[in-house]
Design an enzyme around this catalytic site. Structure first.
Site, PDB file in Angstrom:
ATOM      1  N   ASP A  13       0.811  -1.233   0.069  1.00 56.61           N
ATOM      2  CA  ASP A  13      -0.093  -0.054   0.039  1.00 56.61           C
ATOM      3  C   ASP A  13       0.717   1.165   0.145  1.00 56.61           C
ATOM      4  O   ASP A  13       0.377   2.338   0.621  1.00 56.61           O
ATOM      5  CB  ASP A  13      -0.916   0.074   1.060  1.00 56.61           C
ATOM      6  CG  ASP A  13      -2.074  -1.128   1.159  1.00 56.61           C
ATOM      7  OD1 ASP A  13      -2.236  -1.594   0.100  1.00 56.61           O
ATOM      8  OD2 ASP A  13      -2.273  -1.437   2.469  1.00 56.61           O
ATOM      9  N   LYS A  16       2.140   2.066  -5.207  1.00 62.29           N
ATOM     10  CA  LYS A  16       2.381   1.540  -6.502  1.00 62.29           C
ATOM     11  C   LYS A  16       1.477   1.772  -7.447  1.00 62.29           C
ATOM     12  O   LYS A  16       1.987   1.851  -8.528  1.00 62.29           O
ATOM     13  CB  LYS A  16       2.718  -0.214  -6.100  1.00 62.29           C
ATOM     14  CG  LYS A  16       3.774  -0.417  -4.950  1.00 62.29           C
ATOM     15  CD  LYS A  16       3.748  -1.812  -4.974  1.00 62.29           C
ATOM     16  CE  LYS A  16       2.401  -2.530  -4.265  1.00 62.29           C
ATOM     17  NZ  LYS A  16       2.327  -2.039  -2.921  1.00 62.29           N
ATOM     18  N   GLY A  40      -4.643  -4.203  -3.815  1.00 60.50           N
ATOM     19  CA  GLY A  40      -5.437  -3.280  -3.903  1.00 60.50           C
ATOM     20  C   GLY A  40      -4.671  -2.005  -4.665  1.00 60.50           C
ATOM     21  O   GLY A  40      -3.867  -1.275  -3.548  1.00 60.50           O
ATOM     22  N   HIS A  41      -4.763  -1.775  -5.902  1.00 56.90           N
ATOM     23  CA  HIS A  41      -3.785  -0.753  -6.096  1.00 56.90           C
ATOM     24  C   HIS A  41      -4.812   0.414  -6.769  1.00 56.90           C
ATOM     25  O   HIS A  41      -5.772   0.190  -7.523  1.00 56.90           O
ATOM     26  CB  HIS A  41      -2.999  -1.235  -7.319  1.00 56.90           C
ATOM     27  CG  HIS A  41      -2.096  -2.066  -7.009  1.00 56.90           C
ATOM     28  ND1 HIS A  41      -0.976  -2.608  -7.964  1.00 56.90           N
ATOM     29  CD2 HIS A  41      -1.628  -2.509  -5.708  1.00 56.90           C
ATOM     30  CE1 HIS A  41      -0.295  -3.377  -7.132  1.00 56.90           C
ATOM     31  NE2 HIS A  41      -0.630  -3.433  -5.963  1.00 56.90           N
ATOM     32  N   GLN A 223       2.067  -6.179  -3.104  1.00 54.78           N
ATOM     33  CA  GLN A 223       2.604  -6.036  -1.730  1.00 54.78           C
ATOM     34  C   GLN A 223       3.851  -5.567  -1.491  1.00 54.78           C
ATOM     35  O   GLN A 223       3.923  -4.443  -2.127  1.00 54.78           O
ATOM     36  CB  GLN A 223       2.814  -7.837  -1.287  1.00 54.78           C
ATOM     37  CG  GLN A 223       1.306  -8.396  -1.250  1.00 54.78           C
ATOM     38  CD  GLN A 223       0.732  -9.032  -2.414  1.00 54.78           C
ATOM     39  OE1 GLN A 223       1.555  -9.702  -3.192  1.00 54.78           O
ATOM     40  NE2 GLN A 223      -0.477  -8.794  -2.649  1.00 54.78           N
TER      41      GLN A 223
HETATM   42  P1  GDP Z   1      -0.684   0.245  -3.329  1.00 52.73           P
HETATM   43  O1  GDP Z   1      -1.376  -0.864  -2.985  1.00 52.73           O
HETATM   44  O2  GDP Z   1       0.775   0.322  -3.328  1.00 52.73           O
HETATM   45  O3  GDP Z   1      -0.853   0.537  -4.946  1.00 52.73           O
HETATM   46  O4  GDP Z   1      -1.279   1.539  -2.587  1.00 52.73           O
HETATM   47  P2  GDP Z   1      -2.776   1.481  -2.090  1.00 52.73           P
HETATM   48  O5  GDP Z   1      -3.679   2.139  -3.429  1.00 52.73           O
HETATM   49  O6  GDP Z   1      -3.355   0.550  -1.519  1.00 52.73           O
HETATM   50  O7  GDP Z   1      -2.656   2.646  -1.292  1.00 52.73           O
HETATM   51  C1  GDP Z   1      -2.383   3.894  -1.517  1.00 52.73           C
HETATM   52  C2  GDP Z   1      -3.328   5.162  -1.146  1.00 52.73           C
HETATM   53  O8  GDP Z   1      -2.651   6.399  -0.939  1.00 52.73           O
HETATM   54  C3  GDP Z   1      -4.670   5.171  -2.118  1.00 52.73           C
HETATM   55  O9  GDP Z   1      -5.603   5.691  -1.692  1.00 52.73           O
HETATM   56  C4  GDP Z   1      -3.741   6.249  -3.170  1.00 52.73           C
HETATM   57  O10 GDP Z   1      -4.577   7.060  -3.802  1.00 52.73           O
HETATM   58  C5  GDP Z   1      -3.164   7.107  -1.884  1.00 52.73           C
HETATM   59  N1  GDP Z   1      -1.783   8.000  -2.500  1.00 52.73           N
HETATM   60  C6  GDP Z   1      -0.913   7.624  -3.252  1.00 52.73           C
HETATM   61  N2  GDP Z   1      -0.016   8.526  -3.283  1.00 52.73           N
HETATM   62  C7  GDP Z   1      -0.452   9.538  -2.608  1.00 52.73           C
HETATM   63  C8  GDP Z   1       0.182  10.644  -2.010  1.00 52.73           C
HETATM   64  O11 GDP Z   1       1.291  11.030  -2.441  1.00 52.73           O
HETATM   65  N3  GDP Z   1      -0.379  11.481  -1.160  1.00 52.73           N
HETATM   66  C9  GDP Z   1      -1.768  11.060  -0.614  1.00 52.73           C
HETATM   67  N4  GDP Z   1      -2.334  11.958   0.050  1.00 52.73           N
HETATM   68  N5  GDP Z   1      -2.123   9.919  -0.908  1.00 52.73           N
HETATM   69  C10 GDP Z   1      -1.603   9.203  -2.054  1.00 52.73           C
HETATM   70  P1  IMO Z   2      -0.902  -4.199  -2.189  1.00 52.49           P
HETATM   71  O1  IMO Z   2      -0.455  -4.860  -3.635  1.00 52.49           O
HETATM   72  C1  IMO Z   2      -0.791  -4.670   2.188  1.00 52.49           C
HETATM   73  C2  IMO Z   2      -1.058  -8.724   3.586  1.00 52.49           C
HETATM   74  C3  IMO Z   2      -2.243  -8.882   4.472  1.00 52.49           C
HETATM   75  C4  IMO Z   2      -1.795 -10.020   5.507  1.00 52.49           C
HETATM   76  C5  IMO Z   2      -0.630 -10.732   4.680  1.00 52.49           C
HETATM   77  C6  IMO Z   2      -1.045 -12.061   4.105  1.00 52.49           C
HETATM   78  O2  IMO Z   2      -2.000  -3.409  -2.268  1.00 52.49           O
HETATM   79  O3  IMO Z   2       0.346  -3.332  -1.807  1.00 52.49           O
HETATM   80  P2  IMO Z   2      -2.369 -12.752   1.904  1.00 52.49           P
HETATM   81  O4  IMO Z   2      -3.958 -12.450   1.746  1.00 52.49           O
HETATM   82  O5  IMO Z   2      -1.539 -12.242   0.972  1.00 52.49           O
HETATM   83  O6  IMO Z   2      -2.110 -14.398   2.182  1.00 52.49           O
HETATM   84  O7  IMO Z   2      -2.155 -11.916   3.459  1.00 52.49           O
HETATM   85  O8  IMO Z   2      -0.220  -9.683   3.632  1.00 52.49           O
HETATM   86  N1  IMO Z   2      -1.247  -8.283   2.325  1.00 52.49           N
HETATM   87  C7  IMO Z   2      -1.201  -6.857   1.913  1.00 52.49           C
HETATM   88  N2  IMO Z   2      -1.026  -5.623   2.803  1.00 52.49           N
HETATM   89  N3  IMO Z   2      -0.999  -4.425   0.596  1.00 52.49           N
HETATM   90  C8  IMO Z   2      -1.136  -5.633   0.054  1.00 52.49           C
HETATM   91  O9  IMO Z   2      -1.123  -5.588  -1.355  1.00 52.49           O
HETATM   92  C9  IMO Z   2      -1.388  -6.776   0.621  1.00 52.49           C
HETATM   93  N4  IMO Z   2      -1.355  -8.214   0.161  1.00 52.49           N
HETATM   94  C10 IMO Z   2      -1.488  -8.928   1.332  1.00 52.49           C
HETATM   95  O10 IMO Z   2      -2.764  -8.049   5.110  1.00 52.49           O
HETATM   96  O11 IMO Z   2      -0.902  -9.341   6.545  1.00 52.49           O
HETATM   97 MG    MG Z   3      -2.637  -1.548  -1.584  1.00 50.01          MG
END
Ligand code: GDP
Ligand code: IMO
Ligand code: MG
Length: 429
Positions: A13, A16, A40-41, A223
């Site tokens: 999270d 990415k 979850g991207h 991840q």
């Molecule tokens: P990922 O799994 O690495 O793709 O990241 P996620 O999408 O799960 O979580 C990142 C969250 O931060 C999302 O809600 C993005 O919209 C948000 N986000 C990404 N870059 C920034 C930033 O520079 N500032 C803020 N405030 N939010 C951001």
């Molecule tokens: P993105 O790509 C954050 C965490 C779960 C749990 C552990 C194992 O959005 O960054 P799993 O279902 O993979 O067996 O769970 O890994 N986890 C993540 N945490 N971002 C993710 O993906 C994750 N995918 C799995 O919360 O701790």
């Molecule tokens: Mg994510």
């Protein structure tokens, strides 16, 4: 000109999806190479939010997108995601989406088993996404998996079904669950096969041809390094290798196919699920980071745990993943703090450590050593150039670079695609 691998340098999270979408403008193809719909991207483009779990983030721009062999694919989740994206106006066709025919499938009993195990583990649970990721990878390594290519040969599935039943029926019995219903499973697979097969092909072939033609390949990790099955906070990890080294093997290219490794790191730290987290804050600062950063899981909606930036962990991620440059995201979330802390080392049993120890008990016991730096009162939200950043924010970035022993290549200052500062172009290397 380099191909670029984007990987998470913390516990996932990190942002990415946003960075992959931004870079995809200049990529010819985007490839997911591990994980599944546990990811979850989030992409935010002109105020519209797109949430991707299984589909590569390039799909929203229309950049050809590949699900590589290293991914575990839930065909029903795929269909649901494609349907959802089409409703948002994103085109998904066999020209824009290609799925490796040797991808292992996540089946309904994998999802069941993930949940049953978690429920039975009480306080010791991993806190998985309950998507069946672990059980599906176990079956892949156990040579029992049903793969995408099998969907075209469903009448010849008996040997695999025998192996799966022999393994899973015993496990299911232990949980008081009935054996796998083979007829029902086959019927479900027959129904979904027609949806998946038009996208299936030997993607390694297409990717090698793209590489030979000098096309730009963007690898999209899921991840983060601290959730890596080898290098992460085992056993509180996911069931795949999340490091950049997996990009080639998980898509059918040789190791030299990856040029620039872009590690994504938040300007602070978050984690969702169980496991050690040395800089976690249980006070109002942690709450403030969570609120300002909207730290709720994209997949499960769970509240993310929050803490200060841990330079020890990111330095370790940089090393084990061979990171060339960092994209530092969510800098804006630190706006308004009088001072900001960075973890520079750990104390364990009276000794100072410059790395994260492997043993779970040691990982849980380390105490962070902090350095406190001056914060900034001006807003960095939406900054698109270095000149827009306050001097203290620049100082913070410079100190982070020093501590993690890696330069910052990009800075992100809001969820919006274009609120991004380019310092060094990963594709130009
Ligand atoms: P990922 O799994 O690495 O793709 O990241 P996620 O999408 O799960 O979580 C990142 C969250 O931060 C999302 O809600 C993005 O919209 C948000 N986000 C990404 N870059 C920034 C930033 O520079 N500032 C803020 N405030 N939010 C951001
Ligand atoms: P993105 O790509 C954050 C965490 C779960 C749990 C552990 C194992 O959005 O960054 P799993 O279902 O993979 O067996 O769970 O890994 N986890 C993540 N945490 N971002 C993710 O993906 C994750 N995918 C799995 O919360 O701790
Ligand atoms: Mg994510």
């Amino acid at each position: 000109m380099a191909n670029v691998a984007v990987i998470g340098a913390q516990w996932g999270d990190e942002g990415k999806g946003k960075i992959v979408d931004w870079l995809a403008e200049r990529a010819d193809v985007v490839v997911r190479f591990q994980g599944g719909h546990n990811a979850g991207h989030t992409l935010v483009i002109g105020g519209t939010t797109y949430k991707l779990s299984l589909l590569p983030s390039g799909i929203v721009r229309g950049t050809p997108s590949v699900i590589g062999n290293g991914v575990v694919l839930d065909p029903w989740a795929l269909k649901a995601e494609v349907t959802r994206l089409r409703e948002q106006g994103v085109e998904v066709t066999p020209d824009t989406l290609m799925i490796a025919d040797n991808c292992a499938l996540i089946l309904p009993f994998h999802r069941d088993l993930d949940g049953l195990r978690e429920d039975a583990s009480g306080a010791g649970k991993i806190g998985t996404t309950r998507r069946g990721i672990g059980p599906a990878y176990e079956d892949k390594v156990g040579r029992r998996a049903i793969r995408v290519c099998d969907l075209a040969h469903l009448d010849d599935l008996d040997p695999q079904l025998d192996r799966l039943s022999a393994h899973h029926d015993a496990l299911r019995a232990g949980f008081g669950e009935p054996p796998i219903d083979r007829a029902a499973l086959l019927a479900e697979l027959k129904e979904i096969a027609g949806f998946v097969l038009p996208y299936a092909r030997p993607v390694w072939h297409m990717l090698n041809a793209a590489r030979a033609a000098g096309k730009r390949i963007l690898f999209e990790g899921a991840q983060g390094v601290l959730l890596d099955i080898d290098h992460g906070t085992y056993p509180f990890v996911t069931s795949s290798n999340t490091i950049a080294g997996t990009a080639a093997g998980g898509s059918g290219l040789g190791p030299s196919a990856v040029g620039f490794v872009l590690g994504i790191a938040k300007a602070y730290t978050t984690r969702v699920g169980s496991g050690p987290f040395p800089t976690e804050l249980h006070d109002e600062i942690g709450t403030r980071l969570g609120e300002r950063g909207h730290e709720f899981g994209t997949v499960t909606g769970r509240k993310r745990r929050c803490g200060w930036f841990d330079a020890v962990l990111v330095r370790q991620s940089v090393a084990v993943s061979g990171v060339t440059g960092i994209a530092l995201t969510k800098l804006d979330v630190l706006d308004g703090f009088e001072t900001v802390k960075i973890c520079t080392g750990y104390r364990l049993n009276g000794e100072t450590l410059d790395h994260f120890p492997a043993h779970a008990a040691d990982q849980a016991a380390v105490e962070p050593v902090y350095e406190e730096v001056e914060g900034w009162s001006q807003s960095t939200a939406g900054a698109r150039s270095w000149a827009d950043l306050p001097a203290q924010a620049i100082k913070y970035i410079r100190r982070v670079e020093e501590l993690i022993q890696c330069p910052v290549a990009l800075v992100s200052t809001s969820p919006e695609r274009d609120d991004t500062i380019l310092v060094r172009d990963p594709f130009a290397d």
